[in-house]
Design an enzyme around this catalytic site. Sequence first.
Site, mmCIF file in Angstrom:
data_model
loop_
_atom_site.group_PDB
_atom_site.id
_atom_site.type_symbol
_atom_site.label_atom_id
_atom_site.label_comp_id
_atom_site.label_asym_id
_atom_site.label_seq_id
_atom_site.Cartn_x
_atom_site.Cartn_y
_atom_site.Cartn_z
ATOM 1 N N TYR A 1 -14.019 5.420 9.649
ATOM 2 C CA TYR A 1 -13.044 5.909 8.670
ATOM 3 C C TYR A 1 -13.558 5.609 7.271
ATOM 4 C CZ TYR A 1 -8.660 6.222 6.034
ATOM 5 O OH TYR A 1 -7.695 6.535 5.123
ATOM 6 N N SER B 1 -12.084 6.459 3.351
ATOM 7 C CA SER B 1 -10.978 7.075 2.614
ATOM 8 C C SER B 1 -11.513 8.031 1.557
ATOM 9 C CB SER B 1 -10.110 5.997 1.967
ATOM 10 O OG SER B 1 -10.862 5.264 1.021
ATOM 11 N N HIS C 1 0.778 -1.233 0.000
ATOM 12 C CA HIS C 1 0.000 0.000 0.000
ATOM 13 C C HIS C 1 0.814 1.290 0.000
ATOM 14 C CE1 HIS C 1 -4.239 1.487 1.345
ATOM 15 N NE2 HIS C 1 -3.748 2.215 0.385
ATOM 16 N N THR D 1 -4.368 10.721 0.158
ATOM 17 C CA THR D 1 -5.576 10.256 0.839
ATOM 18 C C THR D 1 -5.895 11.146 2.020
ATOM 19 O OG1 THR D 1 -5.063 7.982 0.222
ATOM 20 C CG2 THR D 1 -6.651 8.268 1.971
#
Length: 752
Positions: free
Chosen positions: A586, A588, A470, A599
Site C-alpha cells: 500500500y 497512499s 486521522h 486519498t
Amino acid sequence: MAEAHQAVGFRPSLTSDGAEVELSAPVLQEIYLSGLRSWKRHLSRFWNDFLTGVSPASPLSWLFLFSAIQLAWFLQLDPSLGLMEKIKELLPDWGGQHHGLRGVLAAALFASCLWGALIFTLHVALRLLLSYHGWLLEPHGAMSSPTKTWLALVRIFSGRHPMLFSYQRSLPRQPVPSVQDTVRKYLESVRPVLSDEDFDWTAVLAQEFLRLQASLLQWYLRLKSWWASNYVSDWWEEFVYLRSRNPLMVNSNYYMMDFLYVTPTPLQAARAGNAVHALLLYRHRLNRQEIPPTLLMGMRPLCSAQYEKIFNTTRIPGVQKDYIRHLHDSQHVAVFHRGRFFRMGTHSRNSLLSPRALEQQFQRILDDPSPACPHEEHLAALTAAPRGTWAQVRTSLKTQAAEALEAVEGAAFFVSLDAEPAGLTREDPAASLDAYAHALLAGRGHDRWFDKSFTLIVFSNGKLGLSVEHSWADCPISGHMWEFTLATECFQLGYSTDGHCKGHPDPTLPQPQRLQWDLPDQIHSSISLALRGAKILSENVDCHVVPFSLFGKSFIRRCHLSSDSFIQIALQLAHFRDRGQFCLTYESAMTRLFLEGRTETVRSCTREACNFVRAMEDKEKTVHSEQWQLSTSQIPVQQMHLFDVHNYPDYVSSGGGFGPADDHGYGVSYIFMGDGMITFHISSKKSSTKTDSHRLGQHIEDALLDVASLFQAGQHFKRRFRGSGKENSRHRCGFLSRQTGASKASMTSTDF
C-alpha cells in the site's frame, strides 16, 4: 498511511457464484444522504463561500461595474440594450415617487446579473482548464507548447491573489473510472503476489462480477457523482475510519516529529508557549483564509476542504460508528500534566495571549503541586480503548462530568506536558530516536486524548511532537500546519538568551482552571481495562527511525528518476530480502486534484518491480554497474521557503510515522529532508515472529545503496558505506556528522 489498517479488514464476500452484493433501497438512501451532507456543509459556510466563490472577482469589482453602468446611464448610453428599462417597469412605482431610486435599483440588479454571469463564465472556464492533466505526463524539466498555453490561461483566470478556498468552485469533480479498467488494474496488482492457481480463480470471480453486478454498481456510483461533491470521500471517511471499532492508538493515529538535531530551548513551558501561539496564529490565518492554496509545481491548485477541521475538532465515539464534531471557534486548550487536566484560556479580552503569557500559564500548571484524583490519571486511556467500549463509558461520563468533558472535547486542541525528556541523544542515538518515535505514536497509553484532531506533546527537555487523529484529514494537511508552526516559533517568534519566550509575563491573568471529574464507580473498572489494553498495544509496537544521509533527493534527480519511484523500488528490494517474498503493498496517494478529494491507493508491488528485484538478487544477471503487509507513505515538505536549509540545515522537519497495517507487516513512512537526507520511520509488531523494524531498516539502507550503485554517479556511496563499517554507520552519518551543521545555528542545541 494508517488508513491501510482499516482497508485490511474490508474483504468482499467471494463464493463460487461470484461476489455477493446487496443492492436495495438503502443504497439509494445512502447516496441521497451523501449529497445532503454536502449541501448542508456548503450552507454552513455560506459567507466564506460567497467571498471565495466570486474569486477571481471581488465585491469591489461589482461596485466598479455598477459605477460604470451608472456613468453610462448618466451619459445617456444604455449598456443593457433596454433591459434596465424592462427591469424598471417590473419594480413598484411607489405612487410615482422615487423615480430616480427605481433607476438605481434597476442598474444594481442589472449589474448583479451581469457580474454573476461573468463570474460563472470564469468558473466554468477555469474548471475546464483544471481538467487538463497532460502536464502530468511530460518529462521533468520540459514543458510543451500546449502546457505553456494552459499554464498562462490558468494564471489569467485565477486572479492575482487567490485565497485558501478560492479554487473550490472551480475544481473538477473526481471522475468515476470505468469498471472494466478497475477490474483490469486490480488483477494486475494482485498478479505478483498470487500463485497461478489463486490468480486464475480470482480472474474467474472478476469476470463473474463484471457479468452480474458491475453495471448496476457503476450506475450507483455515477448517480452519486452527479449529486454529491465527491463520489468516494465521504464513504472513505465513514467506512475506513468512523465505522472502525478498533482503538485509535497505533491503528489509526500518526505522529509528526520536531527538528531532529536541535531544540531551540530546554524550557518546557517556553517551548509550549511559542508552539501554542504559533498554532493559533495559523488558525487565525486559516479563519481569514490568508493561507495560500497549495499549487502543484506552482500552477495546479489542490482542494483545500480538509483544512476546515484542523482546530476545534473531536472524534466522538459511537456504539456503531463515530462522528466528527467541529466547533466554529474555541478560545482555550485542554492541558494534561501528571494525571491532571486543565482548561487554559488562549485569549485575553481583545486578542490572542502573547507567547510569554502562554509560557507563564504553562509554568503555573507545571508548578501546581496538587495530585491527580483517583482514576483521573488514567482517564484518557478510554480514548485508546475499542470505540464501542469508549462510547458506552462516555455516556456515563457525560452525565457525571459534563463540564470537564466539554472542556476537553471543546478545546482548540489537546496539549500534553510530558514529565520525561525525549529526542536524539549523543549517548545512544539509535535507541533514543526510536523511543522518541514510540512516545509520539503511543505514549504511555493514558497521556494523550486520541479523539482530538491533534495532541501537541511537549517533553520536559523542550522537545516537541504531534499525535494526530486521522479521520478529519490526511497527513499533508497537518504537515502543512506543522511546518508553519516550527518555522514560526523558531524564526519569527524566537527566544530570549535565557531560553524564555520574548516579552513579559502578565500577572493579572487568572490561573488555569483545574478540571474536576466526578467519576462514577462503574467506570473505574472500565478505565483499568482500557489502560491494560493500551499498555499491551503500546508495548507491542516496535518503532525504528533511520536517518539516511549518504544521499538524498538531489542525487536521485541527477539520475533522472522520480524520487518516490526510487524509494518505492528500494523498499520492494528491502522487503524481499527481509521476508523472502513479495506482498501486497500500500502506498497512499492524494486525490486533491479534484473537489473534496482525499486519498487513494497506489499498489506499488507491480510485475515490473518484482522483475527488478529478482534481477537484483540473481547473481547470474549483469547490470549496468492480500494483506497490506507493507504500508508506505511519503510525507511531503510543502513550504521550503519557511526554512533556510543552507544556513540552518538542521532546522528541517524530520517527518513522522504510523503503525503497521497488519500484525505481521510493516508501516514505513519517509521524508526527504532537504536535498541530502532521507529519514525513514518504520513500525511493526513485536509479537510477530516474521517482522523486525531494525532488520528492515538495515535492509532499506542496503537496498538504497545497491540501487544507487546501478548508476555511475552512485557507485562511490557503496564504497564509502562499506569502508566505514556497518556498525552504527547509520547514526555516524546521520547524527554525528550533523554536529558541524548544528554549530552554525544561532539557537541552542540542547540535545548535545
